[in-house]
Write a protein that holds these residues in place. Sequence first.
Motif, PDB file in Angstrom:
ATOM      1  N   ALA A   1     -19.766  17.335  22.660  1.00 43.72           N
ATOM      2  CA  ALA A   1     -20.600  16.181  23.020  1.00 43.72           C
ATOM      3  C   ALA A   1     -20.188  15.672  24.403  1.00 43.72           C
ATOM      4  O   ALA A   1     -19.011  15.722  24.769  1.00 43.72           O
ATOM      5  CB  ALA A   1     -20.432  15.080  21.981  1.00 43.72           C
ATOM      6  N   HIS A   2     -21.187  15.197  25.151  1.00 40.25           N
ATOM      7  CA  HIS A   2     -20.916  14.612  26.471  1.00 40.25           C
ATOM      8  C   HIS A   2     -21.970  13.555  26.759  1.00 40.25           C
ATOM      9  O   HIS A   2     -23.144  13.880  26.976  1.00 40.25           O
ATOM     10  CB  HIS A   2     -20.934  15.684  27.565  1.00 40.25           C
ATOM     11  CG  HIS A   2     -20.830  15.116  28.951  1.00 40.25           C
ATOM     12  ND1 HIS A   2     -19.673  14.559  29.440  1.00 40.25           N
ATOM     13  CD2 HIS A   2     -21.749  14.997  29.952  1.00 40.25           C
ATOM     14  CE1 HIS A   2     -19.879  14.131  30.673  1.00 40.25           C
ATOM     15  NE2 HIS A   2     -21.143  14.388  31.008  1.00 40.25           N
ATOM     16  N   ASP A   3     -21.565  12.325  26.693  1.00 42.76           N
ATOM     17  CA  ASP A   3     -22.424  11.203  27.099  1.00 42.76           C
ATOM     18  C   ASP A   3     -23.812  11.285  26.450  1.00 42.76           C
ATOM     19  O   ASP A   3     -24.841  11.204  27.134  1.00 42.76           O
ATOM     20  CB  ASP A   3     -22.518  11.181  28.630  1.00 42.76           C
ATOM     21  CG  ASP A   3     -22.942   9.814  29.172  1.00 42.76           C
ATOM     22  OD1 ASP A   3     -22.954   8.845  28.387  1.00 42.76           O
ATOM     23  OD2 ASP A   3     -23.261   9.743  30.364  1.00 42.76           O
ATOM     24  N   GLY A   4     -23.846  11.531  25.148  1.00 48.83           N
ATOM     25  CA  GLY A   4     -25.099  11.593  24.411  1.00 48.83           C
ATOM     26  C   GLY A   4     -25.772  12.952  24.424  1.00 48.83           C
ATOM     27  O   GLY A   4     -26.849  13.116  23.841  1.00 48.83           O
ATOM     28  N   LEU A   5     -25.185  13.925  25.089  1.00 51.36           N
ATOM     29  CA  LEU A   5     -25.745  15.273  25.137  1.00 51.36           C
ATOM     30  C   LEU A   5     -24.889  16.218  24.293  1.00 51.36           C
ATOM     31  O   LEU A   5     -23.694  16.030  24.152  1.00 51.36           O
ATOM     32  CB  LEU A   5     -25.779  15.801  26.579  1.00 51.36           C
ATOM     33  CG  LEU A   5     -26.683  15.101  27.570  1.00 51.36           C
ATOM     34  CD1 LEU A   5     -26.468  15.687  28.958  1.00 51.36           C
ATOM     35  CD2 LEU A   5     -28.137  15.239  27.154  1.00 51.36           C
ATOM     36  N   GLU A   6     -25.520  17.229  23.791  1.00 53.59           N
ATOM     37  CA  GLU A   6     -24.804  18.320  23.098  1.00 53.59           C
ATOM     38  C   GLU A   6     -24.716  19.484  24.076  1.00 53.59           C
ATOM     39  O   GLU A   6     -25.727  20.070  24.433  1.00 53.59           O
ATOM     40  CB  GLU A   6     -25.566  18.725  21.829  1.00 53.59           C
ATOM     41  CG  GLU A   6     -24.854  19.684  20.948  1.00 53.59           C
ATOM     42  CD  GLU A   6     -23.773  19.023  20.107  1.00 53.59           C
ATOM     43  OE1 GLU A   6     -22.918  19.766  19.612  1.00 53.59           O
ATOM     44  OE2 GLU A   6     -23.770  17.799  19.931  1.00 53.59           O
ATOM     45  N   ILE A   7     -23.466  19.807  24.501  1.00 55.59           N
ATOM     46  CA  ILE A   7     -23.253  20.895  25.452  1.00 55.59           C
ATOM     47  C   ILE A   7     -22.880  22.136  24.644  1.00 55.59           C
ATOM     48  O   ILE A   7     -21.926  22.135  23.880  1.00 55.59           O
ATOM     49  CB  ILE A   7     -22.119  20.568  26.447  1.00 55.59           C
ATOM     50  CG1 ILE A   7     -22.332  19.189  27.087  1.00 55.59           C
ATOM     51  CG2 ILE A   7     -21.969  21.671  27.481  1.00 55.59           C
ATOM     52  CD1 ILE A   7     -23.610  19.061  27.861  1.00 55.59           C
TER      53      ILE A   7
ATOM     54  N   SER B   1     -22.762  29.787  34.242  1.00 56.08           N
ATOM     55  CA  SER B   1     -22.522  31.079  33.611  1.00 56.08           C
ATOM     56  C   SER B   1     -21.138  31.552  34.053  1.00 56.08           C
ATOM     57  O   SER B   1     -20.563  31.015  34.998  1.00 56.08           O
ATOM     58  CB  SER B   1     -23.599  32.091  34.000  1.00 56.08           C
ATOM     59  OG  SER B   1     -23.553  32.322  35.399  1.00 56.08           O
ATOM     60  N   ALA B   2     -20.625  32.574  33.362  1.00 61.71           N
ATOM     61  CA  ALA B   2     -19.311  33.110  33.726  1.00 61.71           C
ATOM     62  C   ALA B   2     -19.250  34.584  33.362  1.00 61.71           C
ATOM     63  O   ALA B   2     -19.912  35.039  32.429  1.00 61.71           O
ATOM     64  CB  ALA B   2     -18.208  32.340  33.005  1.00 61.71           C
ATOM     65  N   LYS B   3     -18.453  35.308  34.127  1.00 59.06           N
ATOM     66  CA  LYS B   3     -18.190  36.726  33.858  1.00 59.06           C
ATOM     67  C   LYS B   3     -16.710  36.972  34.137  1.00 59.06           C
ATOM     68  O   LYS B   3     -16.110  36.301  34.973  1.00 59.06           O
ATOM     69  CB  LYS B   3     -19.045  37.630  34.741  1.00 59.06           C
ATOM     70  CG  LYS B   3     -20.510  37.627  34.364  1.00 59.06           C
ATOM     71  CD  LYS B   3     -21.256  38.723  35.112  1.00 59.06           C
ATOM     72  CE  LYS B   3     -22.702  38.747  34.713  1.00 59.06           C
ATOM     73  NZ  LYS B   3     -22.967  39.549  33.550  1.00 59.06           N
ATOM     74  N   PRO B   4     -16.133  37.964  33.466  1.00 60.07           N
ATOM     75  CA  PRO B   4     -14.735  38.293  33.766  1.00 60.07           C
ATOM     76  C   PRO B   4     -14.589  38.697  35.229  1.00 60.07           C
ATOM     77  O   PRO B   4     -15.487  39.304  35.811  1.00 60.07           O
ATOM     78  CB  PRO B   4     -14.436  39.484  32.845  1.00 60.07           C
ATOM     79  CG  PRO B   4     -15.477  39.424  31.778  1.00 60.07           C
ATOM     80  CD  PRO B   4     -16.688  38.788  32.403  1.00 60.07           C
ATOM     81  N   ASN B   5     -13.501  38.350  35.826  1.00 63.09           N
ATOM     82  CA  ASN B   5     -13.175  38.674  37.218  1.00 63.09           C
ATOM     83  C   ASN B   5     -14.122  38.030  38.231  1.00 63.09           C
ATOM     84  O   ASN B   5     -14.077  38.364  39.405  1.00 63.09           O
ATOM     85  CB  ASN B   5     -13.134  40.189  37.456  1.00 63.09           C
ATOM     86  CG  ASN B   5     -12.134  40.874  36.562  1.00 63.09           C
ATOM     87  OD1 ASN B   5     -11.040  40.359  36.334  1.00 63.09           O
ATOM     88  ND2 ASN B   5     -12.509  42.014  36.022  1.00 63.09           N
ATOM     89  N   VAL B   6     -15.016  37.160  37.761  1.00 60.87           N
ATOM     90  CA  VAL B   6     -15.916  36.447  38.674  1.00 60.87           C
ATOM     91  C   VAL B   6     -15.645  34.952  38.577  1.00 60.87           C
ATOM     92  O   VAL B   6     -15.584  34.250  39.581  1.00 60.87           O
ATOM     93  CB  VAL B   6     -17.406  36.747  38.355  1.00 60.87           C
ATOM     94  CG1 VAL B   6     -18.330  35.872  39.193  1.00 60.87           C
ATOM     95  CG2 VAL B   6     -17.704  38.214  38.560  1.00 60.87           C
TER      96      VAL B   6
ATOM     97  N   CYS C   1     -18.108  22.638  29.035  1.00 64.24           N
ATOM     98  CA  CYS C   1     -18.424  24.019  28.698  1.00 64.24           C
ATOM     99  C   CYS C   1     -17.134  24.707  28.221  1.00 64.24           C
ATOM    100  O   CYS C   1     -16.074  24.518  28.816  1.00 64.24           O
ATOM    101  CB  CYS C   1     -18.975  24.752  29.927  1.00 64.24           C
ATOM    102  SG  CYS C   1     -20.548  24.088  30.530  1.00 64.24           S
ATOM    103  N   VAL C   2     -17.227  25.502  27.161  1.00 63.73           N
ATOM    104  CA  VAL C   2     -16.052  26.148  26.569  1.00 63.73           C
ATOM    105  C   VAL C   2     -16.074  27.634  26.910  1.00 63.73           C
ATOM    106  O   VAL C   2     -16.444  28.471  26.102  1.00 63.73           O
ATOM    107  CB  VAL C   2     -16.025  25.950  25.028  1.00 63.73           C
ATOM    108  CG1 VAL C   2     -14.718  26.482  24.448  1.00 63.73           C
ATOM    109  CG2 VAL C   2     -16.207  24.495  24.663  1.00 63.73           C
ATOM    110  N   PHE C   3     -15.670  27.945  28.137  1.00 62.56           N
ATOM    111  CA  PHE C   3     -15.632  29.324  28.583  1.00 62.56           C
ATOM    112  C   PHE C   3     -14.317  29.983  28.158  1.00 62.56           C
ATOM    113  O   PHE C   3     -13.310  29.278  27.999  1.00 62.56           O
ATOM    114  CB  PHE C   3     -15.786  29.420  30.098  1.00 62.56           C
ATOM    115  CG  PHE C   3     -17.147  29.055  30.583  1.00 62.56           C
ATOM    116  CD1 PHE C   3     -18.263  29.817  30.250  1.00 62.56           C
ATOM    117  CD2 PHE C   3     -17.339  27.929  31.368  1.00 62.56           C
ATOM    118  CE1 PHE C   3     -19.519  29.488  30.715  1.00 62.56           C
ATOM    119  CE2 PHE C   3     -18.604  27.588  31.823  1.00 62.56           C
ATOM    120  CZ  PHE C   3     -19.698  28.363  31.499  1.00 62.56           C
TER     121      PHE C   3
END
Length: 185
Positions: free
Chosen positions: A104-110, A147-152, A178-180
């Motif tokens: 949760a973040h300030d009323g939003l679901e991330i 977004s995320a990628k390994p090594n990037v 974000c839970v990367f």
Amino acid sequence: MSISRKAGNGATIAVVVIGGLGVVSMAAHSVLAGLVPPNAVRDARCFLGVPERGDQACVSDELSEHRSELETLRRARIELTEKNRKLGELEGKFDQVNTFAERAHDGLEISTGVRWVNLAGDIGWESAWCYTHVRVDGLSVKISLASAKPNVGVVPAPLSDEEKGVLGDRVTGILDKCVFPSEAL
């Protein structure tokens, strides 16, 4: 040493020898007469670990005692082999899996999604993405955040002016929710 003392020692030795012969004689008579069970002598020898030469009964008795343990171990090995076979089949069927986490973040679901892949037995993550849903005029709208990628690493998504307007001040600190995977941070 006096003669009487020598005679006393000799008498003691004679009593011990005669007594010992008597015990052996009674034991032999008992076995022959059937007073001692026929396997008692063999069982005693097996118990003491000195079986007669060629006596397979001691080994057979020992195996009988451990037969149920051996059978339990055999069954456990068969079950484990079967489970390993099934696991191998499952690994072949599932080359990729997506997992999701919400914060949760300030009323939003991330929400954060992570695609996990199995490459030649090594499980690792291939890509990840973070987004939120907001209500606009009664409709749920998905807004991509990063977004995320390994090594990037993590790449923030470009937000349109409309998306920034809907998020408002909540855009500050939103990427921290974000839970990367840890390698992306």
